[in-house]
Design an enzyme around this catalytic site. Sequence first.
Site, PDB file in Angstrom:
ATOM      1  N   THR A   1      -3.554 -11.485  12.128  1.00 24.11           N
ATOM      2  CA  THR A   1      -4.335 -11.793  10.934  1.00 24.11           C
ATOM      3  C   THR A   1      -3.620 -11.297   9.690  1.00 24.11           C
ATOM      4  O   THR A   1      -2.628 -10.569   9.760  1.00 24.11           O
ATOM      5  CB  THR A   1      -5.733 -11.129  10.975  1.00 24.11           C
ATOM      6  OG1 THR A   1      -5.565  -9.696  10.938  1.00 24.11           O
ATOM      7  CG2 THR A   1      -6.507 -11.523  12.218  1.00 24.11           C
TER       8      THR A   1
ATOM      9  N   ASP B   1     -19.992 -10.553  -1.452  1.00 30.37           N
ATOM     10  CA  ASP B   1     -19.035  -9.467  -1.581  1.00 30.37           C
ATOM     11  C   ASP B   1     -19.782  -8.209  -1.168  1.00 30.37           C
ATOM     12  O   ASP B   1     -20.718  -7.783  -1.841  1.00 30.37           O
ATOM     13  CB  ASP B   1     -18.550  -9.365  -3.030  1.00 30.37           C
ATOM     14  CG  ASP B   1     -17.563  -8.228  -3.257  1.00 30.37           C
ATOM     15  OD1 ASP B   1     -17.464  -7.325  -2.390  1.00 30.37           O
ATOM     16  OD2 ASP B   1     -16.902  -8.222  -4.309  1.00 30.37           O
TER      17      ASP B   1
ATOM     18  N   ASN C   1     -18.125  -8.092   9.562  1.00 32.18           N
ATOM     19  CA  ASN C   1     -16.703  -8.282   9.842  1.00 32.18           C
ATOM     20  C   ASN C   1     -15.809  -7.936   8.658  1.00 32.18           C
ATOM     21  O   ASN C   1     -14.670  -7.513   8.850  1.00 32.18           O
ATOM     22  CB  ASN C   1     -16.465  -9.742  10.261  1.00 32.18           C
ATOM     23  CG  ASN C   1     -14.998 -10.095  10.281  1.00 32.18           C
ATOM     24  OD1 ASN C   1     -14.255  -9.689  11.176  1.00 32.18           O
ATOM     25  ND2 ASN C   1     -14.549 -10.851   9.281  1.00 32.18           N
TER      26      ASN C   1
ATOM     27  N   TYR D   1      -7.970   3.856   6.626  1.00 31.00           N
ATOM     28  CA  TYR D   1      -8.443   2.787   7.517  1.00 31.00           C
ATOM     29  C   TYR D   1      -9.002   3.324   8.832  1.00 31.00           C
ATOM     30  O   TYR D   1     -10.143   3.021   9.207  1.00 31.00           O
ATOM     31  CB  TYR D   1      -7.318   1.794   7.801  1.00 31.00           C
ATOM     32  CG  TYR D   1      -7.755   0.659   8.698  1.00 31.00           C
ATOM     33  CD1 TYR D   1      -8.559  -0.373   8.209  1.00 31.00           C
ATOM     34  CD2 TYR D   1      -7.380   0.614  10.043  1.00 31.00           C
ATOM     35  CE1 TYR D   1      -8.985  -1.409   9.034  1.00 31.00           C
ATOM     36  CE2 TYR D   1      -7.796  -0.419  10.871  1.00 31.00           C
ATOM     37  CZ  TYR D   1      -8.592  -1.427  10.361  1.00 31.00           C
ATOM     38  OH  TYR D   1      -9.011  -2.440  11.186  1.00 31.00           O
TER      39      TYR D   1
ATOM     40  N   LYS E   1     -13.031   3.290  10.331  1.00 32.84           N
ATOM     41  CA  LYS E   1     -13.513   2.654  11.557  1.00 32.84           C
ATOM     42  C   LYS E   1     -14.186   3.675  12.467  1.00 32.84           C
ATOM     43  O   LYS E   1     -15.138   3.338  13.193  1.00 32.84           O
ATOM     44  CB  LYS E   1     -12.367   1.942  12.278  1.00 32.84           C
ATOM     45  CG  LYS E   1     -11.837   0.714  11.521  1.00 32.84           C
ATOM     46  CD  LYS E   1     -12.930  -0.323  11.274  1.00 32.84           C
ATOM     47  CE  LYS E   1     -12.394  -1.604  10.674  1.00 32.84           C
ATOM     48  NZ  LYS E   1     -13.439  -2.614  10.439  1.00 32.84           N
TER      49      LYS E   1
END
Length: 255
Positions: free
Chosen positions: A213, A65, A92, A178, A182
């Site tokens: 996904t 984790d 990832n 989000y 990134k």
Amino acid sequence: MNEHTTHQKVALITGANKGIGRATAEQLAALGMTVLIGARDPRRGEEAAAAVRRAGGDAHAVILDVTDPATVRAAARWVEERFGHLDVLVNNAAITGSGQVSPEDAHDQVPSSVDLDMVRAVFGTNVFGVIAVTNALLPLLRRSPAPRIVNVSSAAGSLTLASDPDGPLAGLLASAAYSPSKSALNALTVQYANELRKDGILVNAADPGFVDTDINNHTGYLSTAQGAAAVVRLATLDADGPTAGFFGEGGPVPW
């Protein structure tokens, strides 16, 4: 190592029990690497590893984790005891913060009304988790003759694309969690690459594209195998390959 000893390449992929991470593990295993499938859930990790083994690959599940320093340290110790080195690290594991919704529906990430706790949680996994895992495994990567680090990013992190009102991201809602996570990951990639360049460690960010996904509630149009292709290419770069770059399968992605 004598001339008769073959160096077995070992790759660790975080968040690898499903999605792009799992497809990356499958493809690296097919290339002959031993793949270590990092997963928070030991049962899901072992199921993914067993599937890779059934396909003829060498795979092992690792409880990991990225937000739990204890599991990060334990995973690094296990890799050292079992293999003594690491050749490829694929960071990832990531979360959107909005649950399983497509970026177009992430209304809770509008900057003027976003919940700060959500932003902290997203950065905790997508940025701070990458630092924790990378730093824990760097000593093992330094033992590799050709170490590679790949950070799985997103076109959503491109400031160039996001700031273009007529560009490919024009339909997405503004995001304070989000997308900035990134962007930060891309910046972090460059900083690691700058530090590690002298050691021959190539560090790049990958844009898998809009992949079908869980993270986007299966609204993507690319398969996980297609999304993993850019990741695998960066994980298997030759010594003269790029570092400090941001690449999709079609080539460089603008910052």
